[in-house]
Scaffold this active site. Structure first.
Site, PDB file in Angstrom:
ATOM      1  N   ARG A 182      45.776  31.189  29.558  1.00 12.60           N
ATOM      2  CA  ARG A 182      46.594  31.496  28.380  1.00 12.60           C
ATOM      3  C   ARG A 182      45.862  31.161  27.075  1.00 12.60           C
ATOM      4  O   ARG A 182      45.954  31.893  26.082  1.00 12.60           O
ATOM      5  CB  ARG A 182      47.916  30.715  28.457  1.00 12.60           C
ATOM      6  CG  ARG A 182      48.926  31.065  27.393  1.00 12.60           C
ATOM      7  CD  ARG A 182      50.223  30.328  27.646  1.00 12.60           C
ATOM      8  NE  ARG A 182      50.872  30.763  28.864  1.00 12.60           N
ATOM      9  CZ  ARG A 182      51.895  31.626  28.898  1.00 12.60           C
ATOM     10  NH1 ARG A 182      52.371  32.124  27.785  1.00 12.60           N
ATOM     11  NH2 ARG A 182      52.439  31.969  30.042  1.00 12.60           N
ATOM     12  N   TYR A 232      44.871  31.313  41.185  1.00 11.94           N
ATOM     13  CA  TYR A 232      43.973  32.437  40.889  1.00 11.94           C
ATOM     14  C   TYR A 232      42.920  31.961  39.894  1.00 11.94           C
ATOM     15  O   TYR A 232      43.119  31.001  39.135  1.00 11.94           O
ATOM     16  CB  TYR A 232      44.753  33.634  40.316  1.00 11.94           C
ATOM     17  CG  TYR A 232      45.722  33.290  39.211  1.00 11.94           C
ATOM     18  CD1 TYR A 232      45.309  33.215  37.885  1.00 11.94           C
ATOM     19  CD2 TYR A 232      47.065  33.038  39.501  1.00 11.94           C
ATOM     20  CE1 TYR A 232      46.200  32.896  36.872  1.00 11.94           C
ATOM     21  CE2 TYR A 232      47.961  32.715  38.502  1.00 11.94           C
ATOM     22  CZ  TYR A 232      47.525  32.658  37.190  1.00 11.94           C
ATOM     23  OH  TYR A 232      48.417  32.328  36.187  1.00 11.94           O
ATOM     24  N   ASP A 277      59.239  35.770  24.951  1.00  8.89           N
ATOM     25  CA  ASP A 277      60.093  34.711  25.505  1.00  8.89           C
ATOM     26  C   ASP A 277      61.231  34.330  24.573  1.00  8.89           C
ATOM     27  O   ASP A 277      62.220  33.737  25.021  1.00  8.89           O
ATOM     28  CB  ASP A 277      59.258  33.459  25.798  1.00  8.89           C
ATOM     29  CG  ASP A 277      58.543  33.529  27.131  1.00  8.89           C
ATOM     30  OD1 ASP A 277      58.709  34.535  27.850  1.00  8.89           O
ATOM     31  OD2 ASP A 277      57.805  32.587  27.466  1.00  8.89           O
TER      32      ASP A 277
END
Length: 341
Positions: free
Chosen positions: A53, A159, A237
């Site tokens: 991120r 990942y 969000d």
């Protein structure tokens, strides 16, 4: 993002997984494996990336003209004045604009000021996350894919990110006691290991390699009745937070931006109407993903037994992750949207 000229930066920081690999918690048996690599790019016209991120935020910030970003401003008030909106900040600054877009996250101040206080509900799920340097887990020989280990009342996703220098690991369990919804709270690696007792050695090896871990409580929120009011709108969000079980939170915020840009360009003369159109077009899709994420929480955490066996049988092959099944999600072009009903 590639249309914005960010293709080179995406390749520098992003990681292209070859597949999504869903496995059983104890023996590692494959429950489902579906393509995410060249097949996805050929079918849908763009690659699938995994990002840290912070890397994604940094490359977006680097692409923005410096004079357009103003740090150190905490919003304290919004007021509409005719065809303008005034935003006031705690440092005494204020700014007038044609409209205000609250892209300020799950604890959105714009949402609170415009629509009132939120009502989050603790789901009972607690998540730990860790970023593991590649050299600490080289012995595990983990393929470049999205891995999801499903077990009784818990799952673990991991990942590669940051050009494969780091492995992102998220462990989510039911019946947690931690209730604070923050990404910055330190947890204890020993607590994670204890909760994943008996899980596959790869899962436990990843947890043991955590340099540190952060813990946060997952909260659910009912879909908002509205995202826009006058010349104020919400994005990402701030208006459609979702549980992290579809890997779509950040992606949907980016889609919101693409759609909003197209609509504002097409309807520049009536900005409140453009914002209402944005909400009408985006809300059904975002709500569908909120619901799918909540459903995956149940599906990922089934205890061993008949329902778990039914799930595993349904997931055999590529199942609900086939390219045909995922076209509604990956084949959608948010910037190519009708601007009239």
């Amino acid at each position: 993002l590639r249309r914005l000229g960010l293709g080179t930066a995406l390749e520098k920081y992003g990681v292209r997984p070859g597949a999504v690999h869903q496995k059983r918690w104890d023996d590692g048996r494959t429950l489902q494996r579906a393509p995410l690599g060249p097949e996805v790019e050929a079918r849908f016209g763009a690659p699938y990336y995994h990002f840290h991120r912070g890397d994604l935020a940094a490359l977006l910030a680097a692409a923005m003209p410096g004079e357009r970003a103003h740090a150190g401003h905490r919003l304290v008030g919004i007021e509409e004045k005719g065809e303008r909106v005034v935003a006031r900040f705690d440092n005494g600054a204020s700014v007038e604009a044609d409209l205000v877009i609250g892209a300020d996250g799950i604890h959105s101040k714009v949402r609170a000021l415009t629509f009132g206080p939120e009502k989050p509900r603790f789901t009972g799920c607690v998540a730990w996350r860790g970023l593991v340097p590649a050299e600490r887990i080289a012995h595990l020989e983990i393929e470049v894919a999205s891995h999801n280990w499903m077990g009784p009342e818990a799952h673990c996703v991991h990942y590669w990110v940051s050009a494969k220098r780091l492995m992102n690991v998220v462990c989510i369990v039911e019946h947690g006691t931690w209730t604070n919804e923050s990404w910055a709270d330190k947890g204890e690696v020993a607590d994670v290991l204890a909760r994943y007792e008996g899980w596959h050695p790869t899962v436990r090896g990843l947890i043991e390699a955590f340099p540190e871990t952060f813990v946060w409580a997952l909260h659910d929120r009912a879909p908002l009745p509205e995202w826009t009011r006058g010349r104020v709108a919400l994005l990402g969000d701030a208006c459609h937070p979702m549980l992290p079980m579809m890997a779509q939170g950040a992606a949907q915020a980016i889609e919101d931006g693409g759609a909003l840009t197209s609509i504002l360009s097409a309807l520049p003369a009536d900005l409140p109407a453009a914002l209402r159109r944005y909400e009408a077009l985006r809300k059904p899709r975002a709500t569908r993903l909120q619901q799918a994420s909540a459903a995956n929480r149940v599906r990922f955490h089934l205890p061993d037994g008949p329902k778990q066996q039914e799930r595993d049988a349904a997931m055999a092959g590529s199942g609900d992750r086939s390219l045909d099944a995922m076209t509604w999600l990956y084949g959608h072009d948010a910037a190519d949207m009708p601007t009239t009903a």
